[in-house]
Design a protein around this motif. Structure first.
Motif, short mmCIF file in Angstrom:
data_model
loop_
_atom_site.label_atom_id
_atom_site.label_comp_id
_atom_site.label_asym_id
_atom_site.label_seq_id
_atom_site.Cartn_x
_atom_site.Cartn_y
_atom_site.Cartn_z
N LEU A 222 -12.00 20.24 31.70
CA LEU A 222 -10.60 20.60 31.68
C LEU A 222 -10.29 21.58 30.55
N THR A 223 -9.30 22.43 30.78
CA THR A 223 -8.81 23.30 29.71
C THR A 223 -7.92 22.47 28.78
N ASP A 224 -7.56 23.06 27.63
CA ASP A 224 -6.69 22.35 26.70
C ASP A 224 -5.39 21.91 27.36
N HIS A 225 -4.81 22.79 28.19
CA HIS A 225 -3.54 22.39 28.78
C HIS A 225 -3.74 21.32 29.84
N GLU A 226 -4.82 21.36 30.58
CA GLU A 226 -5.07 20.30 31.55
C GLU A 226 -5.23 18.95 30.84
N VAL A 227 -5.83 18.96 29.65
CA VAL A 227 -5.91 17.73 28.86
C VAL A 227 -4.50 17.29 28.48
N ARG A 228 -3.65 18.24 28.06
CA ARG A 228 -2.27 17.87 27.71
C ARG A 228 -1.54 17.26 28.91
N GLU A 229 -1.81 17.78 30.10
CA GLU A 229 -1.17 17.21 31.28
C GLU A 229 -1.52 15.75 31.45
N CYS A 230 -2.70 15.37 31.01
CA CYS A 230 -3.12 13.97 31.09
C CYS A 230 -2.51 13.14 29.97
N VAL A 231 -2.53 13.69 28.76
CA VAL A 231 -2.10 12.92 27.58
C VAL A 231 -0.59 12.75 27.54
N PHE A 232 0.15 13.81 27.90
CA PHE A 232 1.60 13.81 27.70
C PHE A 232 2.36 13.74 29.03
N MET A 233 1.77 13.09 30.03
CA MET A 233 2.43 13.01 31.34
C MET A 233 3.87 12.53 31.20
#
Length: 355
Positions: free
Chosen positions: A180-191
């Motif tokens: 995952l890219t950094d933003h895809e990780v953020r999509e998971c963490v900060f849903m």
């Protein structure tokens, strides 16, 4: 770098360990699939896009479980919502969880998991070739219940753990499929509402007219990353301090707690309507795409100008975006506070001068 004494190293280790809080469970396959069906396990859209296992790999996992061969643990993170209660989100193990749902899940579970097509039929098994071509429902009852009762270890990061720890965990553990890219990780963490807003706005027509991305970056969260940068730099550009990732993570964490959807969406639409009229062929470099540093300055500057003067008109002269002054602030080592502030404030002044 000078040698650091052992006491300092031990103290740092203790401090970082205190930020990580895990629980470990042994959960049956049946219960895991049930939790997916009940939406008690959340699968972020970024992870959903990464389901890559073919039928053979899915079947091999089922065969391993039937044979009693240990499989790696699943990693989850806890989310506590006052309306929905406690849910888990997948950190690592998406391929395994979706494979289980694809084989054992009923229509509801498979729909919740957004698994298209028909349920998995076992294929290319190495040891259990008598089960070749079978769906879960076609197996004998005792074999079905034996599979359902198989425990899988699930390690859960508690909700009280530091959000940066959670981001680091996602980064370190997302090993399945394409990373995952950094933003895809953020999509998971900060849903939640803010991340949903970012995704929605990245699909808006005015945004797509302004921001031109290469094909390789159109499905990996890059567009959403640009939208996030827009809000972060509009609201916090003066506090930027070298690390873009930490800056965006910190902003995303606070915005998740206070989404302000209507206010942020209204400013976004006004800004990108202005930018689309100013740059009808897109905000582009010589390569024909939109460089992220140029985007940060121009988009944030335009928004700040609109906040001062709501009746701004589109610019006629846009030659300044390729001026020597702007190039100096948007090329090379540009991630420091003075250059970030410089490119935002130049853009703001240019838009205000049009009045």
């Amino acid at each position: 770098m000078g040698k650091i004494d052992a006491a300092t190293q031990r103290l740092q280790l203790q401090e970082q360990r205190r930020k990580v809080d895990f629980d470990s469970y042994d959960i049956t396959v049946d219960e895991l699939v049930r939790r997916v069906s009940k939406k008690r396990i959340e699968i972020a859209p970024a992870y959903q896009r990464q389901f890559r296992w073919d039928e053979q790999r899915q079947s091999r996992l089922i065969e391993s479980l039937l044979l009693g061969i240990p499989v790696p643990p699943l990693f989850m993170a806890t989310n506590v919502d006052t309306d929905r209660g406690t849910t888990w989100e997948v950190v690592d193990g998406l391929q395994r969880l979706l494979s289980l749902t694809n084989f054992l899940g009923d229509d509801t579970a498979r729909e919740v998991a957004r698994l298209g097509g028909k349920a998995l039929r076992l294929t290319e098994l190495e040891k259990l070739d008598s089960m070749q071509g079978s769906t879960f429902g076609e197996l004998p009852a005792d074999i079905r219940t034996g599979l359902e009762d198989r425990p899988i270890k699930v390690i859960v990061l508690n909700d009280k753990s530091d959000l940066q720890v959670r981001f680091d965990l996602f980064e370190r553990l997302n090993t399945g499929g394409v990373r995952l890219t950094d933003h895809e990780v953020r999509e998971c963490v900060f849903m939640g509402d803010f991340i949903d807003l970012v995704s929605e706005l990245s699909q808006s027509e005015e945004f797509k007219r302004v921001v031109l991305l290469p094909k390789s970056s159109q499905q990996d969260g890059t567009a959403q990353d640009y939208v996030l940068r827009f809000f972060a730099f509009v609201e916090r550009y003066q506090s930027f301090d070298h690390s873009v990732k930490d800056f965006l993570n910190d902003f995303c964490g606070e915005a998740a707690r206070n989404p302000r959807r209507e206010e942020r969406a209204e400013l976004f639409h006004r800004t990108f309507a202005l930018l689309a009229a100013t740059f009808p062929d897109g905000l582009r470099s010589r390569k024909g795409t939109t460089p992220v540093n140029l985007f940060e300055g121009v988009a944030a500057g335009a928004a700040l100008a609109l906040l001062e003067e709501p009746l701004l008109q589109p610019l006629v002269d846009t030659s300044w975006i390729s001026s020597d002054e702007m190039k100096k602030l948007t090329t090379g080592a540009t991630n420091n506070r003075s250059r970030v502030s410089g490119r935002v404030e130049i853009s703001k002044r240019r838009f205000l001068r049009a009045q």
